[in-house]
Motif scaffolding. Structure first.
Motif, PDB file in Angstrom:
ATOM      1  N   TYR A 229      39.831  41.802  37.027  1.00  0.00           N
ATOM      2  CA  TYR A 229      40.016  41.170  38.340  1.00  0.00           C
ATOM      3  C   TYR A 229      38.733  41.288  39.167  1.00  0.00           C
ATOM      4  CZ  TYR A 229      41.053  41.333  43.347  1.00  0.00           C
ATOM      5  OH  TYR A 229      40.986  41.166  44.709  1.00  0.00           O
ATOM      6  N   ALA A 230      38.148  42.471  39.191  1.00  0.00           N
ATOM      7  CA  ALA A 230      36.916  42.681  39.954  1.00  0.00           C
ATOM      8  C   ALA A 230      35.754  41.900  39.338  1.00  0.00           C
ATOM      9  CB  ALA A 230      36.584  44.171  40.001  1.00  0.00           C
ATOM     10  N   LEU A 231      35.682  41.868  38.015  1.00  0.00           N
ATOM     11  CA  LEU A 231      34.608  41.131  37.343  1.00  0.00           C
ATOM     12  C   LEU A 231      34.666  39.650  37.685  1.00  0.00           C
ATOM     13  CD1 LEU A 231      32.281  40.974  35.270  1.00  0.00           C
ATOM     14  CD2 LEU A 231      34.023  40.736  33.477  1.00  0.00           C
ATOM     15  N   LEU A 232      35.856  39.076  37.654  1.00  0.00           N
ATOM     16  CA  LEU A 232      36.004  37.657  37.975  1.00  0.00           C
ATOM     17  C   LEU A 232      35.679  37.378  39.443  1.00  0.00           C
ATOM     18  CD1 LEU A 232      39.274  36.926  35.980  1.00  0.00           C
ATOM     19  CD2 LEU A 232      36.959  36.130  35.410  1.00  0.00           C
ATOM     20  N   ASP A 233      36.062  38.283  40.320  1.00  0.00           N
ATOM     21  CA  ASP A 233      35.734  38.136  41.740  1.00  0.00           C
ATOM     22  C   ASP A 233      34.219  38.184  41.941  1.00  0.00           C
ATOM     23  OD1 ASP A 233      36.622  38.178  44.654  1.00  0.00           O
ATOM     24  OD2 ASP A 233      35.467  40.032  44.570  1.00  0.00           O
ATOM     25  N   PHE A 234      33.554  39.120  41.264  1.00  0.00           N
ATOM     26  CA  PHE A 234      32.094  39.225  41.334  1.00  0.00           C
ATOM     27  C   PHE A 234      31.443  37.962  40.782  1.00  0.00           C
ATOM     28  CE2 PHE A 234      28.122  40.625  39.153  1.00  0.00           C
ATOM     29  CZ  PHE A 234      27.391  40.978  40.283  1.00  0.00           C
ATOM     30  N   TRP A 235      31.943  37.480  39.663  1.00  0.00           N
ATOM     31  CA  TRP A 235      31.409  36.271  39.028  1.00  0.00           C
ATOM     32  C   TRP A 235      31.510  35.076  39.978  1.00  0.00           C
ATOM     33  CZ3 TRP A 235      32.273  35.956  33.104  1.00  0.00           C
ATOM     34  CH2 TRP A 235      31.447  34.973  32.539  1.00  0.00           C
ATOM     35  N   GLN A 236      32.654  34.933  40.620  1.00  0.00           N
ATOM     36  CA  GLN A 236      32.840  33.830  41.557  1.00  0.00           C
ATOM     37  C   GLN A 236      31.851  33.912  42.716  1.00  0.00           C
ATOM     38  OE1 GLN A 236      34.661  31.122  41.375  1.00  0.00           O
ATOM     39  NE2 GLN A 236      34.111  30.412  43.429  1.00  0.00           N
ATOM     40  N   ARG A 237      31.500  35.111  43.104  1.00  0.00           N
ATOM     41  CA  ARG A 237      30.593  35.306  44.235  1.00  0.00           C
ATOM     42  C   ARG A 237      29.138  35.027  43.871  1.00  0.00           C
ATOM     43  NH1 ARG A 237      29.333  40.609  45.417  1.00  0.00           N
ATOM     44  NH2 ARG A 237      31.428  41.169  44.729  1.00  0.00           N
ATOM     45  N   VAL A 238      28.719  35.445  42.676  1.00  0.00           N
ATOM     46  CA  VAL A 238      27.290  35.376  42.361  1.00  0.00           C
ATOM     47  C   VAL A 238      26.897  34.185  41.502  1.00  0.00           C
ATOM     48  CG1 VAL A 238      27.067  37.876  42.555  1.00  0.00           C
ATOM     49  CG2 VAL A 238      27.422  36.851  40.287  1.00  0.00           C
ATOM     50  N   ALA A 239      27.806  33.676  40.661  1.00  0.00           N
ATOM     51  CA  ALA A 239      27.437  32.592  39.742  1.00  0.00           C
ATOM     52  C   ALA A 239      28.659  31.763  39.370  1.00  0.00           C
ATOM     53  CB  ALA A 239      26.785  33.169  38.482  1.00  0.00           C
ATOM     54  N   PRO A 240      29.307  31.143  40.344  1.00  0.00           N
ATOM     55  CA  PRO A 240      30.572  30.445  40.069  1.00  0.00           C
ATOM     56  C   PRO A 240      30.461  29.305  39.074  1.00  0.00           C
ATOM     57  CG  PRO A 240      29.726  29.874  42.252  1.00  0.00           C
ATOM     58  CD  PRO A 240      28.899  31.013  41.754  1.00  0.00           C
ATOM     59  N   PRO A 302      41.777  35.366  38.583  1.00  0.00           N
ATOM     60  CA  PRO A 302      41.715  36.815  38.837  1.00  0.00           C
ATOM     61  C   PRO A 302      43.075  37.429  39.160  1.00  0.00           C
ATOM     62  CG  PRO A 302      39.951  35.691  40.005  1.00  0.00           C
ATOM     63  CD  PRO A 302      40.841  34.626  39.453  1.00  0.00           C
ATOM     64  N   LEU A 303      43.909  36.727  39.925  1.00  0.00           N
ATOM     65  CA  LEU A 303      45.203  37.286  40.308  1.00  0.00           C
ATOM     66  C   LEU A 303      46.177  37.320  39.135  1.00  0.00           C
ATOM     67  CD1 LEU A 303      45.740  35.804  43.870  1.00  0.00           C
ATOM     68  CD2 LEU A 303      44.974  38.087  43.235  1.00  0.00           C
TER      69      LEU A 303
END
Length: 321
Positions: A229-240, A302-303
């Protein structure tokens, strides 16, 4: 862990707004976030209403603090075009703490890991928390060294420097969010009013008073699903729009998993190697010709993966279990 010269991470551009106040010096407590979700479900304008204190059952300063923490942990968000007067639960807030929520009383330690992730990556609303996990070069620091470090960062960004008292209060509140004060270590939790995130044991005060250190390691109470979940959230933020994500960014990037969860490098690699199994092939970690990266082979919400942690009762780690 430090990146090699060949794998320097990408620094993510942050929002201009920074915040060093709003919590009224209170750390958040068990029940506060659930109380905020329930109140806003009944009345989106609860926190600006005249009866906010009676509805929430706390004093005026605590009303402000509950609002701050609900926004900082991203379980509430502001309604557009209301200038913050109206709030609503986020998708995560509703899923976790709403009616029929997955863990309304934060009994599962992974709920705390998720809240920690949201808090430690929320630079705009709780700058001190984000910077404390990302800016120090080593694992040890003091209150005074954080003040100096943050002052230098503000000057580097040409941002307004808060008063010494304001910054000091913010850092003190950060420390109490994760570390039990030395004079409370023998107290009953109910009496010492520790923040729930103390349970994560990410931060410890040394025997030398005033010296704190982060506890790096495998973080074995963090489930693989909440990690994803955190990895996908980070991915969306930095390199969607990218289908690959470099290990260096995941491990060493600003507000990354390596920084926020304080993994050692080997433990992070082990987590990534389990991605294919955890995500049923949606994500895959590879090391080819010295290039370490994660591939996104299929979209993954992520959810959805977050909810799977709670569905897998045998993998749920309850406090004290």
């Amino acid at each position: 862990m430090k990146p090699s010269k060949e794998t320097q991470p990408t620094r993510v551009a942050s929002e201009n707004a920074l915040a060093f106040s709003g919590h009224e010096t209170f750390v958040f407590r068990y029940g506060w976030l659930k109380k905020a979700i329930d109140a806003v479900a009944d009345n989106p304008e609860t926190f600006v209403s005249e009866d906010a204190m009676s509805v929430l059952g706390v004093g005026k300063n605590m009303v402000r603090s509950i609002r701050y923490w609900a926004l900082a942990t991203r379980v509430l968000e502001e309604e557009p075009k209301t200038r913050g007067a109206k709030l609503k639960p986020t998708a995560l807030g509703q899923l976790l703490l709403g009616q029929s929520g997955l863990d309304p009383y934060l009994e599962d330690v992974n709920s705390l890991w998720a809240l920690h992730w949201n808090l430690s990556t929320n630079e705009r609303r709780c700058t001190t928390w984000c910077w404390a996990f990302n800016l120090p070069a080593g694992n040890e620091f003091t209150r005074e060294s954080l003040e100096i470090l943050f002052g230098e960062e503000l000057l580097r960004r040409e941002s307004k420097v808060p008063s010494e008292n304001s910054l000091g209060r913010d850092i003190d509140c950060f420390l109490r969010t994760y570390a039990t004060p030395r004079d409370h270590r023998d107290s009953v939790l109910e009496d010492s009013l520790d923040c729930p995130l103390v349970e994560l044991q990410l931060l410890e005060e040394d025997e030398a008073p005033g010296l704190f250190y982060f506890r790096r390691g495998e973080q074995n109470t963090l489930s693989d699903e909440v990690f994803v979940y955190a990895l996908l959230d980070f991915w969306q933020r930095v390199a969607p729009n990218r289908e690959t994500l470099a290990f260096a960014d995941i491990a060493y990037g600003f507000a990354s998993l390596g920084s926020s969860f304080k993994f050692d490098e080997n433990s992070l690699v082990e987590r990534l190697e389990r991605l294919e199994r955890t995500t049923a092939g949606s994500l895959l970690y590879t090391e080819t010709a010295g290039l370490k990266q994660v591939y996104r082979q299929r979209p993954l919400n992520p959810l959805t993966i977050f909810e799977q942690h709670y569905e897998h009762a045998e993998n749920t780690v309850l406090r004290g279990a």
